[in-house]
Write an enzyme that holds these catalytic residues in place. Sequence first.
Site, PDB file in Angstrom:
ATOM      1  CD  GLU A   1      36.114  56.894  30.687  1.00  0.00           C
ATOM      2  OE1 GLU A   1      37.233  57.413  30.807  1.00  0.00           O
ATOM      3  OE2 GLU A   1      35.104  57.310  31.296  1.00  0.00           O
TER       4      GLU A   1
ATOM      5  CD  GLU B   1      41.842  45.053  49.692  1.00  0.00           C
ATOM      6  OE1 GLU B   1      42.782  45.502  50.381  1.00  0.00           O
ATOM      7  OE2 GLU B   1      40.941  45.758  49.219  1.00  0.00           O
TER       8      GLU B   1
END
Length: 270
Positions: free
Chosen positions: A81, A112
Amino acid sequence: MREGSTTEQSSYYDDLEKMSVRDLLVNMNNEDKKVALAVQEAIPQIEPLVGEIVKRFKKGGRLFYIGAGTSGRLGVLDASECPPTYGVPDTWVIGLIAGGDGALRKAVENAEDDFQQAWHDLKDFDINENDVLVGIAASGRTPYVIGGLRDANKNNVLTACVTCNVGSEVAQEAVYPIEVVVGSEFVTGSTRMKSGTAQKLVLNMISTSVMIKLGRVRGNKMVDMQLSNEKLVIRGTRMVASELGIDEGLAQELLLKYKSVRAAIDNYKK
């Protein structure tokens, strides 16, 4: 350790399936109200990190986020953004998620759990001592994040983290640990809820403060935002008209000619 300092604490509520929809919503909202106060307590931890990031940007450095699951997605969201909001290159703020971009939509099993993978991912971007790495992990024990921070430290990259536990492994690896203790989740262990909200708020604060200090905001306006759709052209037109005291027709003409609010205002004043 403070009360409520673990993301795995049992929920303050039980028999959720027996609650009415109204009770579910009210009780979730009551828990969410605690998040902003927890973030407030962490401001003294956030402030020095922002200052260090600004210093490094001015030397050509970048900001990297790494995380897994919800935490990784929030880092990618914040990074993605920045270009449209502040008109900066997409190389300034970079978000990486364990398992790669495919993990943004669908969980990647065991991604992960690799201590080495984050550094391999970061090396693809030639991360260096001018950059800052922020590890995001609600629990504070994600191997992908721990390993990434550890390797970054070895390579003189400034490290920070955003976590929702106190004294976690992730925080121990970070030079600038940010610990936002939100307490137990409404659904026990569901850290996409309060913990995720807290992480989103902190990332908003970091990137927004950095961009303001780098001059990407004038007054309170996004003067460098990308004019990527009609809504933003209309918003930009109103900004130019308000700043210069001219009608919107001329404001839009200037905006479309100079391609940004800042450029339209500066060129008109000249």
